[in-house]
Motif scaffolding. Structure first.
Motif, PDB file in Angstrom:
ATOM      1  N   ALA A 175     -21.257   0.750  16.778  1.00  0.00           N
ATOM      2  CA  ALA A 175     -20.635   0.218  15.569  1.00  0.00           C
ATOM      3  C   ALA A 175     -21.609  -0.700  14.832  1.00  0.00           C
ATOM      4  CB  ALA A 175     -19.347  -0.520  15.929  1.00  0.00           C
ATOM      5  N   LEU A 182      -9.954  -2.926  -1.042  1.00  0.00           N
ATOM      6  CA  LEU A 182     -10.119  -1.470  -1.077  1.00  0.00           C
ATOM      7  C   LEU A 182      -9.703  -0.838  -2.409  1.00  0.00           C
ATOM      8  CD1 LEU A 182     -11.120   0.588   1.024  1.00  0.00           C
ATOM      9  CD2 LEU A 182      -8.760   0.947   1.727  1.00  0.00           C
ATOM     10  N   PHE A 183      -8.863  -1.525  -3.171  1.00  0.00           N
ATOM     11  CA  PHE A 183      -8.409  -0.980  -4.459  1.00  0.00           C
ATOM     12  C   PHE A 183      -8.671  -1.954  -5.608  1.00  0.00           C
ATOM     13  CE2 PHE A 183      -6.090   1.281  -1.239  1.00  0.00           C
ATOM     14  CZ  PHE A 183      -6.174   2.588  -1.685  1.00  0.00           C
ATOM     15  N   TRP A 204       0.848  -1.183   0.000  1.00  0.00           N
ATOM     16  CA  TRP A 204       0.000   0.000   0.000  1.00  0.00           C
ATOM     17  C   TRP A 204       0.883   1.232   0.000  1.00  0.00           C
ATOM     18  CZ3 TRP A 204      -3.901   1.490   4.395  1.00  0.00           C
ATOM     19  CH2 TRP A 204      -4.887   2.322   3.864  1.00  0.00           C
ATOM     20  N   ARG A 220     -14.722  -0.096   3.040  1.00  0.00           N
ATOM     21  CA  ARG A 220     -13.867   0.785   3.830  1.00  0.00           C
ATOM     22  C   ARG A 220     -14.097   0.580   5.331  1.00  0.00           C
ATOM     23  NH1 ARG A 220     -16.315   6.009   5.731  1.00  0.00           N
ATOM     24  NH2 ARG A 220     -18.032   4.528   5.549  1.00  0.00           N
ATOM     25  N   TYR A 221     -15.364   0.457   5.705  1.00  0.00           N
ATOM     26  CA  TYR A 221     -15.667   0.280   7.132  1.00  0.00           C
ATOM     27  C   TYR A 221     -15.093  -1.047   7.640  1.00  0.00           C
ATOM     28  CZ  TYR A 221     -18.265   1.029  11.464  1.00  0.00           C
ATOM     29  OH  TYR A 221     -18.595   1.256  12.779  1.00  0.00           O
ATOM     30  N   GLN A 273     -12.536  -2.519   6.550  1.00  0.00           N
ATOM     31  CA  GLN A 273     -11.092  -2.570   6.374  1.00  0.00           C
ATOM     32  C   GLN A 273     -10.330  -1.888   7.519  1.00  0.00           C
ATOM     33  OE1 GLN A 273      -9.192  -4.186   4.894  1.00  0.00           O
ATOM     34  NE2 GLN A 273      -7.342  -3.146   4.306  1.00  0.00           N
ATOM     35  N   GLN A 274     -11.019  -1.449   8.572  1.00  0.00           N
ATOM     36  CA  GLN A 274     -10.324  -0.812   9.688  1.00  0.00           C
ATOM     37  C   GLN A 274      -9.439  -1.830  10.424  1.00  0.00           C
ATOM     38  OE1 GLN A 274     -13.002   1.942  12.120  1.00  0.00           O
ATOM     39  NE2 GLN A 274     -14.480   0.750  10.967  1.00  0.00           N
ATOM     40  N   PRO A 275      -8.138  -1.544  10.500  1.00  0.00           N
ATOM     41  CA  PRO A 275      -7.256  -2.476  11.206  1.00  0.00           C
ATOM     42  C   PRO A 275      -7.734  -2.664  12.644  1.00  0.00           C
ATOM     43  CG  PRO A 275      -5.994  -0.693  10.195  1.00  0.00           C
ATOM     44  CD  PRO A 275      -7.436  -0.347  10.049  1.00  0.00           C
ATOM     45  N   GLY A 276      -7.842  -3.882  13.068  1.00  0.00           N
ATOM     46  CA  GLY A 276      -8.195  -4.143  14.468  1.00  0.00           C
ATOM     47  C   GLY A 276      -9.683  -4.237  14.694  1.00  0.00           C
ATOM     48  N   ALA A 277     -10.488  -3.758  13.740  1.00  0.00           N
ATOM     49  CA  ALA A 277     -11.938  -3.840  13.922  1.00  0.00           C
ATOM     50  C   ALA A 277     -12.593  -4.630  12.807  1.00  0.00           C
ATOM     51  CB  ALA A 277     -12.542  -2.441  13.981  1.00  0.00           C
ATOM     52  N   LEU A 325     -18.253   0.400  -1.609  1.00  0.00           N
ATOM     53  CA  LEU A 325     -17.049   0.981  -1.017  1.00  0.00           C
ATOM     54  C   LEU A 325     -17.245   1.495   0.415  1.00  0.00           C
ATOM     55  CD1 LEU A 325     -14.085   1.606  -1.273  1.00  0.00           C
ATOM     56  CD2 LEU A 325     -14.651   3.641  -2.603  1.00  0.00           C
ATOM     57  N   PRO A 326     -18.376   2.156   0.729  1.00  0.00           N
ATOM     58  CA  PRO A 326     -18.533   2.614   2.127  1.00  0.00           C
ATOM     59  C   PRO A 326     -18.407   1.455   3.125  1.00  0.00           C
ATOM     60  CG  PRO A 326     -20.151   3.683   0.721  1.00  0.00           C
ATOM     61  CD  PRO A 326     -19.475   2.649  -0.132  1.00  0.00           C
TER      62      PRO A 326
END
Lengths: 310, 310, 310, 310
Positions: free
Chosen positions: B289, B201-202, B171, B251-252, B254-258, B247-248
């Motif tokens: 969340a 994500l891409f 990345w 992206r959600y 893809q949060q590291p740790g969550a 994508l929304p």
């Protein structure tokens, strides 16, 4: 100017260069004017995305003065003063405050690990710059490798009255905002402004969690401004509709190591700055990448047209 | 099965648990069936998002065998065998290959720094597992802190014939795909499959740069499958339209740790697994969340309805 | 002054402060005189152990000028110019070279990972400071987290004629010295000076492997000088005898995070500087630690007496 | 066996291999006997220097059982059970405890940053292995990048009754020992054993600060045992005399990345093990390095002769 009540968007300003690497003050002026026209509340300069480390000390000072003057009293300017040592931090902080800055932003050095090391660092920083200088905590673990627990941020805020704001770009960070606002609610922490970074990638929900807005430099600050306004007006769906339309581009601009090139390319494309040159080291965009940005730009434009027609 | 020609989506499989932490084999079966129904080409198991380190050796082996059997010969299974040492890597690799796995995936340990250290590591890994075991390089610097230059990947591919695939999640990474495909074009590197991670994500642009598809575990693998198909069919706008709608949520998630909590919550919501429990350590979702994910899910559903109506 | 042939000891100079934190120029002078009297070949200033980041730009420049003048033409001064960006690196490098510095030292930023990133960084640094400025590579992975393979160092030396020296403090590093000297022997690399850091902890053997001496700031530079001389004269046992007598103290001073306090305390004790104050952040010595250093100092003194009596 | 009162030396055991990489049980037996003859109080196995990650699960278990049996009831064995996940940690811990281990040692994973993350990790580890298993905290920041403030260690000790010992190898660490013993003195922390690592490089002073001894694998455990005894008997000068005689070799063996090769070479030289082979990845000693170790060994031997003659 009470920065603890700051709201809206503080744009992380780019630093416009000529193709040959000299600072371009004409573009700097048009950029400041553009940010104002977009509805930005304030600006943050000399951040990572402002290529601060590529300016020498003299340039940093003169550029800060120039921007502060152009911005004028209605548009507060926060100046990044993070430095490997307190001596340079102090001298830059005092100089820009004298020139009219509204406050300074301080990131933790990447050697800090324990809770107490982080708190002590901010105390020493305040000792160095003076407790009359309003300062912003920059909480950006992915880049700085320093992880601040919510209670550490609370300690800094409670023990250091000159702390006025949190630039929040932890990731994941939504729960952190809720926790900090919970500290306020239970009376254990005073209020400070929370503005969010990370290129705006989570701004839609950050506003809902209690953030006051954004501090980032996405090439369409007008979108950021409008999303914050819509959220503050309770127009949730409209906020998300607008945000989602930009998300493909927001995401593209948020790539570590490539983002600034995208941002400057878009700002040039929008006529804000004359050149998208970066000083070294700084990767440019390949032809393919430019075409991809163009494609996303066109898709965004079509969306806007559809949106206006609707 | 020639994995160098793999294309489409290899889903990073979750590991379904009962609420009390036991492995849920019934949900495992329905998950495998779900992935197949989504059009996935294959599966990758015992990755980070499969909570591999939370399984003991015996569980890892028996779960692998169970999934490989359920998947059957038409759905190749790649097994993550990254381990702190080569002895466990070897024993797991040999065992799962005997059980019918199509290949294994190996991530570099986070102590590697120089180009030669990385190349040597993969050579030693192949010495350990045997050069008859097809293996996938996992290039994921944000998590592993190991940065592989394109020419390092080329060396591994050229010097180790059992390398069949790159799981690409550098990345920024778009230029890296172009560079690697350029190596193929100039004859300096043989062809291997490139499947992309980073939660997808891409994926929209990765396909355009030469990737063969995705290796990720987004809760809507059907979208990933369709985006790859649309891109391969040259339907660029349609691919992006579909991708952007998701994508929304991508992206959600893809949060590291969550991310894993979001993914399992969505899989439960879609009826794929019975419980979204994770083994410790593993953060669950707060009520806020969950509500946010529900909101994004509803917005996605409305989009799909609109899309079908159009 | 041809630094590629430098030999002996370049002392990493401390920066003497008054108790209130102001720079103590009188102590600075006596320190320079002391280093000369110890037999040091040269000095290196504005390094980490010189508390460089705690000086502001103006102080850095004026202190450099002061020391260069006091040292005079017979004692070359190398100035650390590592900086977060090339603009400040350039301005400091040009200024100190104009003031008579013999060269500059450049450490790699901790973001560099791949071989090519490191080589490119040094090329860009030379572009910034000018190829007429002799420079020293600082290879110190434990602190900077950047690992330079021997062939990377060779590339820098071969591609950049203004590279004159390696400050070697990799750990373990003895084989690295042998490898680099082997490159010279096989004609693939030109000669540069290799001076070793790490507080001198391996100086005894580093000399035997082909190093030209030390670049470190141990409070007894006279020992370092004598060990290098004895080794160069082929008196191996005598060199080790002398070195071993100091090793308990060398080792004590080499503790990361505590070493500078020990060093300044010893320099004050030896009458070289008036105060052992450090600027913040900088840990002082506890009473127990001071007593430990005193104890090691006394043991060393007894050894010296025995040695002279023998 | 109350490990909270452990004192003396727990040797970090090597794992002897045949030249072809198979575990050498005959050498294992002679090594255990040698450690006992040296006066070691106990042993710690399956640590980093025991090449634990290079053993597969089955080997780890069978080797542990073999050593525990050979050591017998008079020589407690602590087993390293650090693992990427709790499932394998639990299964190994339960197995070795059943086989007669005295306790287990747990290092923190390198992802932990904040105080609470570290404390939570140890709580979860105890949940996993069971609170009936005595455990040792391994505090080794240079290798694990996890920094534990003294108050974090205190929290772990106070909140988890099964914590019996600290393996201390922070660096610098003398003040940390004093602080922890101060916590005991002020009643805020119960007593646990503190044994020190770091190859013994600071053992002389660690004993004076309140450590109970060493947990390290230096090839002359007899020296470590004697230094601890001398310090406990109040014979400070004699302790330092003995320690200093070994320091050149201790220091040489303590080089990160090279130390194990030195240690095994010396153990082979002393006749303890048949081969100094390491499993991959593991650097051997060059001819020059072997000659250097031989030289230090001879110098040490001469010292011993002088010492005995005196």
């Amino acid at each position: 100017m009470d920065l603890t009540k700051a709201s809206g968007v503080y744009v992380i300003a780019a630093t416009p260069f000529h193709d040959d690497g000299r600072i371009d003050l004409t573009s700097t002026d048009s950029m400041v004017d553009f940010y104002r026209a977009c509805g930005a509340t304030g600006m943050t300069i000399l951040g990572v995305m402002g290529e601060a480390p590529k300016l020498d000390q003299e340039e940093s000072v003169s550029l800060s003065k120039h921007i502060i003057k152009r911005a004028g009293p209605s548009m507060p300017v926060i100046v990044g003063v993070s430095a490997p040592g307190f001596a340079n931090m102090r001298s830059l902080a005092r100089t820009v405050m004298d020139a009219g800055a509204a406050g300074v932003m301080i990131a933790p050095p990447n050697t800090l690990r324990t809770d107490d090391q982080i708190i002590t660092y901010y105390k020493q920083a305040v000792d160095a710059i003076g407790d009359d200088v309003p300062f912003v905590i920059q909480d950006f673990p992915i880049t700085f490798t320093v992880v601040m627990a919510p209670k550490v941020i609370r300690s800094i805020i409670q023990e250091l009255p000159s702390c006025v704001m949190l630039k929040h770009e932890d990731w994941p960070g939504l729960e952190k905002i809720s926790t900090l606002r919970g500290f306020e609610a239970d009376g254990s922490m005073r209020h400070v402004s929370i503005l969010c970074g990370n290129g705006g990638l989570f701004l839609d929900f950050e506003c809902e969690r209690g953030a006051d807005g954004a501090m980032t430099g996405y090439a369409f600050p007008d979108m950021l401004v409008d999303v914050v306004k819509l959220q503050q007006a309770g127009k949730r769906d409209a906020a998300h509709d607008l945000f989602d339309a930009h998300l493909p581009l927001v995401r593209y601009e948020q790539q570590p190591g490539a983002g600034l090139a995208v941002r400057k390319y878009l700002m040039k494309k929008r006529g804000v700055i004359a050149s998208d040159a970066q000083r070294k080291p700084g990767a440019g965009l390949s032809a393919k990448a430019r075409a991809e940005v163009d494609y996303l730009f066109e898709r965004l434009a079509r969306h806007d047209i559809r949106a206006k027609a609707a």
